[in-house]
Design an enzyme around this catalytic site. Structure first.
Site, short mmCIF file in Angstrom:
data_model
loop_
_atom_site.label_atom_id
_atom_site.label_comp_id
_atom_site.label_asym_id
_atom_site.label_seq_id
_atom_site.Cartn_x
_atom_site.Cartn_y
_atom_site.Cartn_z
N ASP A 20 -6.19 -9.71 -19.96
CA ASP A 20 -4.93 -10.29 -20.41
C ASP A 20 -4.92 -10.31 -21.93
O ASP A 20 -5.84 -10.85 -22.55
CB ASP A 20 -4.78 -11.71 -19.86
CG ASP A 20 -3.44 -12.34 -20.22
OD1 ASP A 20 -2.51 -12.27 -19.42
OD2 ASP A 20 -3.33 -12.86 -21.35
N MET A 21 -3.91 -9.68 -22.53
CA MET A 21 -3.85 -9.63 -23.98
C MET A 21 -3.63 -11.04 -24.53
O MET A 21 -2.88 -11.83 -23.96
CB MET A 21 -2.71 -8.72 -24.45
CG MET A 21 -2.73 -7.32 -23.87
SD MET A 21 -4.30 -6.46 -24.09
CE MET A 21 -4.33 -6.28 -25.87
N ARG B 127 5.41 -23.06 -26.77
CA ARG B 127 6.40 -22.10 -26.29
C ARG B 127 7.68 -22.85 -25.89
O ARG B 127 7.59 -23.94 -25.33
CB ARG B 127 5.84 -21.40 -25.06
CG ARG B 127 6.48 -20.08 -24.77
CD ARG B 127 5.82 -19.42 -23.57
NE ARG B 127 4.96 -18.32 -23.97
CZ ARG B 127 4.20 -17.62 -23.11
NH1 ARG B 127 4.19 -17.93 -21.85
NH2 ARG B 127 3.46 -16.63 -23.52
N ASP C 233 1.35 -7.38 -20.32
CA ASP C 233 0.10 -7.55 -21.07
C ASP C 233 -1.10 -7.86 -20.19
O ASP C 233 -2.07 -8.45 -20.64
CB ASP C 233 0.27 -8.63 -22.15
CG ASP C 233 0.12 -10.03 -21.61
OD1 ASP C 233 0.48 -10.27 -20.44
OD2 ASP C 233 -0.38 -10.88 -22.36
N GLU C 234 -1.04 -7.45 -18.94
CA GLU C 234 -2.05 -7.90 -18.01
C GLU C 234 -2.34 -6.86 -16.94
O GLU C 234 -1.42 -6.25 -16.40
CB GLU C 234 -1.45 -9.13 -17.33
CG GLU C 234 -2.41 -10.13 -16.83
CD GLU C 234 -1.64 -11.40 -16.45
OE1 GLU C 234 -0.90 -11.93 -17.29
OE2 GLU C 234 -1.80 -11.80 -15.30
N1 CTP Z 1 6.62 -13.83 -22.59
C1 CTP Z 1 7.97 -13.99 -22.74
N2 CTP Z 1 8.61 -15.01 -22.11
C2 CTP Z 1 7.91 -15.88 -21.35
C3 CTP Z 1 6.55 -15.74 -21.19
C4 CTP Z 1 5.92 -14.69 -21.84
O1 CTP Z 1 8.60 -13.20 -23.43
N3 CTP Z 1 8.56 -16.82 -20.72
C5 CTP Z 1 5.96 -12.72 -23.27
C6 CTP Z 1 5.26 -13.36 -24.43
O2 CTP Z 1 5.91 -13.20 -25.62
C7 CTP Z 1 3.85 -12.90 -24.36
C8 CTP Z 1 3.78 -11.93 -23.22
O3 CTP Z 1 4.99 -12.07 -22.47
O4 CTP Z 1 3.34 -12.48 -25.59
C9 CTP Z 1 2.60 -12.24 -22.33
O5 CTP Z 1 2.67 -13.55 -21.82
P1 CTP Z 1 1.40 -14.47 -21.59
O6 CTP Z 1 0.24 -13.60 -21.23
O7 CTP Z 1 1.76 -15.57 -20.68
O8 CTP Z 1 1.18 -15.18 -22.99
P2 CTP Z 1 0.60 -14.65 -24.35
O9 CTP Z 1 1.63 -14.83 -25.42
O10 CTP Z 1 0.04 -13.27 -24.24
O11 CTP Z 1 -0.52 -15.71 -24.66
P3 CTP Z 1 -1.95 -15.88 -24.00
O12 CTP Z 1 -2.91 -15.61 -25.12
O13 CTP Z 1 -1.98 -17.30 -23.57
O14 CTP Z 1 -2.07 -14.92 -22.88
CA CA Z 2 -1.41 -12.78 -22.52
CA CA Z 3 -0.21 -12.34 -19.34
#
Ligand code: CTP
Ligand code: CA
Ligand code: CA
Length: 577
Positions: free
Chosen positions: A13-14, A63, A122-123
């Site tokens: 997971d990024m 967020r 991202d996963e």
């Molecule tokens: N995202 C979004 N809207 C959301 C949830 C997530 O646009 N309601 C986008 C985010 O901008 C995010 C990407 O999807 O960068 C991946 O989401 P997630 O893996 O949940 O969070 P991350 O920002 O990558 O943070 P983390 O390091 O906790 O994984």
């Molecule tokens: Ca992520």
């Molecule tokens: Ca994710």
């Protein structure tokens, strides 16, 4: 008795993905608090935060916050705004998608023995079983153990062992890891397999970092649910390994809402029903009790509470559709012909731009176009049309040609009933690239430059139509259109987020979301669809000529509960104005 697990599953997971994309674009932002916010209109105020660098999180930014709140938490925050689409007045998440494609290119080509399932933008889930077995067989167990014993510090620079105490204040990563390598890993093949998978994930993450500059986190366990759970345990820039033996140590203190598919409404109802909060408490409830309250999910709940999950990692790479969509909530609903034409023009251009990018990247060409829309009373309609070319004017002609017949207003200016969402979606891909001058039809006739993609696809043009050529959205029909939707394991049938949904989320945007959030939204959508399907289907009166001899279809009745749309925390993520 539950079968002992036999697979080795990884999850990548990024870290704060969209924020890292902004940081790479503006390198001066690395190491600084960054908040990525949604635009709410081309000139309007900014929307809520959708991604945050870990520096911003440490300052207390969350967020969903709006910019003034973000600045109040962290005055030195750097705000990055998601750009607007070139042709349609909506956020353009294309640069994040392209960054995602860079990452997936590395994951997909890392080792052909790994099965890769893209779970969101991202996963990815990785089935490492075969690779790990072969690695141990090739190197030899004793040789591998010797190498690890002497070089573990360099081989596992970011690895943690999840055994329960890894969340205590007194936890010491290196001590715990070394004890595990020289102890359990030396005597138990199942532990060694997890360790070897950990080496693979360290290398894969290092490759992603060196080729893209992006950091990510990893999880390794014996199934998807646990891999996902432990991946979040030592975020960011770390990875966490969990042999099955420790599942109950970890789950005992895990909040039910932190588990995959239990983060939303369903998980909440499980908590409420039994007055519990943790997975440990869930494991104390016997199967027949679970069956009384949640017959469809009882077995799954029972297994998951014990750290078991049988869901396989399915190869999933390309998106099954390219979708553009625009919402017109409340008073902004489109009620003028001019406005509808304006938006179809914009969406056609945007779709073409996306299709050309998809064509370059994936060497495939879409053959069908789905036009769908939602009226303000939540009725959803869709029609599958054939693509003629990747030319915006052609797409406009096809889409408007189909839509214009449905206007109920009697004058030449207005449109009845007003439209709340408009979506254009292309799918049914065939392998190969259509060159600029040929029409798609001729190209198809000549056989295209077909590759094996075509063989996996269903017949090219669907005739899912009623006597008037339109149908009310029936999600069961659309499974083949989009391979990205994620269902909870107990759910069947809901196969698509291609169409606009009654909640009004942008489907293109939905597709990119983390799977838990998407599954939750789809659950809500389902409840709304139950409503839609219960309204006896009567297409908007129109002078639609039924083409050919369309198949009459019996609409399936959804046997779902009908609730009011719940008010939920994920709503906050999508705050618009
Ligand atoms: N995202 C979004 N809207 C959301 C949830 C997530 O646009 N309601 C986008 C985010 O901008 C995010 C990407 O999807 O960068 C991946 O989401 P997630 O893996 O949940 O969070 P991350 O920002 O990558 O943070 P983390 O390091 O906790 O994984
Ligand atoms: Ca992520
Ligand atoms: Ca994710």
């Amino acid at each position: 008795m539950l079968k002992p697990p036999t697979r080795i599953i990884g999850l990548i997971d990024m870290d704060c993905f969209y924020a890292q994309v902004e940081q790479r674009e503006k390198p001066e932002l690395w190491g600084k608090p960054v908040a990525v916010v949604q635009p709410s209109g081309p000139r309007g105020a900014l929307g809520g935060v959708i991604a945050l660098s870990y520096e911003a999180r440490r300052a207390g930014v969350k967020r969903g916050m709006m910019v003034p709140q973000v600045k109040a938490c962290c005055s030195e925050v750097n705000i990055c705004v998601v750009p607007f689409g070139e042709h349609a007045d909506k956020p353009d998440i294309n640069k994040y998608r392209l960054a995602s494609a860079e990452v997936f290119e590395i994951i997909n080509t890392f080792d052909e023995r790994i099965v890769v399932e893209k779970a969101s933008v991202d996963e990815a889930f990785l089935d490492l079983t075969q690779l790990v077995e072969e690695m141990i067989a090739t190197e030899g167990r004793d040789e591998a153990l010797r190498r690890y014993a002497s070089e573990w510090k360099t081989i596992f620079p970011t690895s943690h062992l999840a055994e329960g105490a890894d969340k205590n204040d007194s936890y010491n990563r290196e001590e715990s890891f070394e004890r595990w390598i020289t102890g359990h890993c030396a005597t138990d093949f199942r532990h060694l397999s997890i360790l070897v998978a950990g080496e693979v994930i360290e290398q894969l993450r290092a490759a992603i970092l060196s080729k893209t500059q992006f950091y990510c986190s990893g999880g390794v366990a014996t199934n998807k649910m646990m891999a996902k759970l432990v991946c979040g345990r030592h975020k960011p820039r770390q990875q966490t390994l969990m042999p099955h033996e420790y599942a109950s140590n970890i789950l005992d203190k895990t909040s039910i809402q932190d588990v995959r598919f239990l983060g939303g409404k369903f998980g909440q109802s499980v908590c409420n029903r039994f007055g519990i909060e943790t997975m440990g408490q869930l494991a104390a409830i016997n199967l027949s009790k679970l069956e009384e309250s949640f017959p469809a999910q009882a077995r799954w709940l029972y297994e998951v509470a014990r750290g078991h999950d049988e869901e396989v990692v399915k190869t999933r790479n390309l998106l099954g559709s390219v979708t553009v969509s625009k919402q017109f909530p409340g008073k902004r609903a489109l009620a003028k012909i001019d406005d509808i034409q304006f938006w179809i023009t914009g969406l056609s251009k945007e779709l073409c731009k996306r299709l050309h990018e998809d064509q370059n990247a994936n060497k495939r060409t879409a053959t069908s176009l789905i036009l769908s829309f939602c009226t303000t009373n939540w009725k959803q309609y869709s029609k599958t049309l054939s693509m003629v070319s990747y030319n915006p004017d052609d797409i406009y002609e096809i889409a408007w040609g189909a839509l214009k017949l449905l206007n109920k207003a009697t004058d030449k200016k207005n449109w009845e009933p007003p439209l709340g969402v408009l979506t254009l979606s292309s799918s049914r891909f065939v392998g190969g690239v259509l060159s600029g001058t040929r029409t798609l039809k001729n190209w198809m006739k000549e056989g295209g430059e077909t590759s094996n993609i075509e063989k996996k696809l269903p017949a090219i043009v669907s005739s899912r139509v009623d006597d008037q050529g339109w149908e009310v959205f029936n999600p069961d029909d659309l499974e083949d259109v989009n391979t990205e939707a994620v269902n909870a394991p107990w759910e069947t049938g809901l196969g698509s987020s291609v169409l606009p949904n009654a909640l009004g989320y942008d489907p293109a945007f939905l597709n990119e979301l983390p799977e838990d959030i998407r599954a939750e939204l789809l659950h809500e959508q389902r409840l709304n669809e139950a409503k839609v399907l219960q309204v006896k289907h009567k297409p908007i009166d129109a002078k639609v000529e039924a083409k050919g001899n369309p198949k009459q279809r019996q609409k399936k009745k959804a046997d779902l509960p009908v609730d009011e749309p719940p008010k939920k925390k994920i709503k906050d993520f999508f705050k618009k104005d």
